[in-house]
Motif scaffolding. Structure first.
Motif, mmCIF file in Angstrom:
data_model
loop_
_atom_site.group_PDB
_atom_site.id
_atom_site.type_symbol
_atom_site.label_atom_id
_atom_site.label_comp_id
_atom_site.label_asym_id
_atom_site.label_seq_id
_atom_site.Cartn_x
_atom_site.Cartn_y
_atom_site.Cartn_z
ATOM 1 N N SER A 205 0.855 -1.186 0.000
ATOM 2 C CA SER A 205 0.000 0.000 0.000
ATOM 3 C C SER A 205 0.893 1.237 0.000
ATOM 4 O O SER A 205 2.101 1.154 0.266
ATOM 5 C CB SER A 205 -0.892 0.011 1.246
ATOM 6 N N LEU A 206 0.306 2.406 -0.275
ATOM 7 C CA LEU A 206 1.089 3.633 -0.259
ATOM 8 C C LEU A 206 1.661 3.894 1.132
ATOM 9 O O LEU A 206 2.808 4.337 1.274
ATOM 10 C CB LEU A 206 0.234 4.815 -0.705
ATOM 11 N N LEU B 292 -2.094 11.242 1.992
ATOM 12 C CA LEU B 292 -2.599 10.094 2.734
ATOM 13 C C LEU B 292 -3.857 10.485 3.500
ATOM 14 O O LEU B 292 -4.026 11.651 3.888
ATOM 15 C CB LEU B 292 -1.550 9.590 3.724
ATOM 16 N N ASP B 293 -4.752 9.508 3.755
ATOM 17 C CA ASP B 293 -5.873 9.797 4.637
ATOM 18 C C ASP B 293 -5.326 10.067 6.040
ATOM 19 O O ASP B 293 -4.226 9.632 6.395
ATOM 20 C CB ASP B 293 -6.870 8.639 4.651
ATOM 21 N N GLU B 294 -6.078 10.798 6.846
ATOM 22 C CA GLU B 294 -5.569 11.273 8.122
ATOM 23 C C GLU B 294 -5.191 10.137 9.070
ATOM 24 O O GLU B 294 -4.191 10.225 9.797
ATOM 25 C CB GLU B 294 -6.582 12.197 8.795
ATOM 26 N N ALA B 295 -5.962 9.059 9.065
ATOM 27 C CA ALA B 295 -5.649 7.936 9.962
ATOM 28 C C ALA B 295 -4.298 7.322 9.609
ATOM 29 O O ALA B 295 -3.473 7.039 10.496
ATOM 30 C CB ALA B 295 -6.748 6.883 9.894
ATOM 31 N N ASP C 234 -1.497 9.786 10.464
ATOM 32 C CA ASP C 234 -1.246 9.840 11.907
ATOM 33 C C ASP C 234 -0.407 8.649 12.359
ATOM 34 O O ASP C 234 0.519 8.803 13.169
ATOM 35 C CB ASP C 234 -2.585 9.868 12.658
ATOM 36 N N ARG C 235 -0.698 7.459 11.835
ATOM 37 C CA ARG C 235 0.103 6.281 12.183
ATOM 38 C C ARG C 235 1.556 6.480 11.760
ATOM 39 O O ARG C 235 2.488 6.131 12.502
ATOM 40 C CB ARG C 235 -0.477 5.024 11.526
ATOM 41 N N LEU C 236 1.753 7.041 10.575
ATOM 42 C CA LEU C 236 3.117 7.234 10.085
ATOM 43 C C LEU C 236 3.859 8.310 10.876
ATOM 44 O O LEU C 236 5.066 8.198 11.101
ATOM 45 C CB LEU C 236 3.094 7.576 8.602
#
Length: 249
Positions: A134-135, A163-166, A169-171
């Motif tokens: 995945s990206l 990227l989507d916010e979730a 945030d993980r990254l």
């Protein structure tokens, strides 16, 4: 932060940077842009979209030498520079591990990557190819490749944009983990205020184009305490400090 009297490893003094747009129009991108980044510091260069942040980073990386001014890079440590861009830039015909090892200097060619891969959640994915990722995972590989070189300084150009916010945030949290485990001087460009407040020790705030430094915001809250409520308070403090400055998400 560096000890008193110790020279900053990165010192930027760009008097002027001009370029010509695709329409042939002359553009003044940077003027009187000066700042420093301390040893072991994670700094963010924050400014509105189009103000010249990426242009500044290209100059620091040596990709653009057509400017007036001076740049002083680290003179101690490995002397290696690493960069993470908006796109992962992985070679599609090489595996995850091969992509990470591709830029390693001879002294690190045989280094064990297990701990780094574990921190970034890439354990067990070493033999996959970029098309199988995945990206979000591809961007983890880009981070691993940068930290594996044990650089003296790390540049990041909005690595979580689009990227989507979730996922972003993980990254961001993974970036904090790997930087804490492998500390280095880091400069990240972003237009996302909450991202800068979550990651940085110090935020260098730029004006609209032509970019220059309009102020510095020190983030004194320890990273483990930067939860959503604390970030809300930091956003308020930042906006009070830079009242009237527009363009920050």
């Amino acid at each position: 932060m560096q000890a008193a009297g110790v020279a900053a490893p990165l010192k930027v003094d760009i008097r002027e940077k001009r370029f010509r747009s695709t329409e042939g129009v002359g553009v003044l991108a940077l003027r009187d842009l000066s700042f420093e980044v301390g040893t072991g510091e994670f700094a963010c260069l924050l400014g509105p979209s189009g103000c010249g942040k990426t242009t500044t980073l290209r100059i620091l990386l040596g990709l653009d030498r057509d400017y007036s001014g001076n740049i002083r890079m680290p003179v101690e440590g490995s002397h290696r520079i690493a960069a993470v861009f908006q796109e992962p830039v992985l070679l599609p015909w090489r595996t995850v591990e091969q992509n990470i090892r591709l830029t390693l200097p001879p002294s690190l060619k045989q280094v064990v990557l297990d701990e780094l891969l574990e921190i970034l959640g890439l354990s067990g994915l070493q033999t996959l190819y970029p098309s199988e990722l995945s990206l979000g995972l591809a961007r983890r590989v880009a981070l691993a490749r940068a930290f594996a070189t044990e650089p003296s300084i790390l540049f990041l150009d909005e690595p979580f944009v689009s990227l989507d916010e979730a996922t972003a945030d993980r990254l961001r949290r993974l970036l904090v983990r790997v930087w804490s485990a492998r500390p280095t001087t880091a400069l990240m460009v972003t237009h996302n205020l909450r991202e800068a407040l979550f990651l940085a020790d110090r935020i260098i705030v730029l004006s609209s184009r032509p970019a220059k430094v309009i102020g510095v915001f020190n983030v004194d809250v320890p990273r483990p305490e930067r939860d959503a409520d604390q970030l809300d308070r930091l956003v308020l403090a930042f906006k009070q400090h830079f009242a009237g400055v527009e363009g920050f998400a």
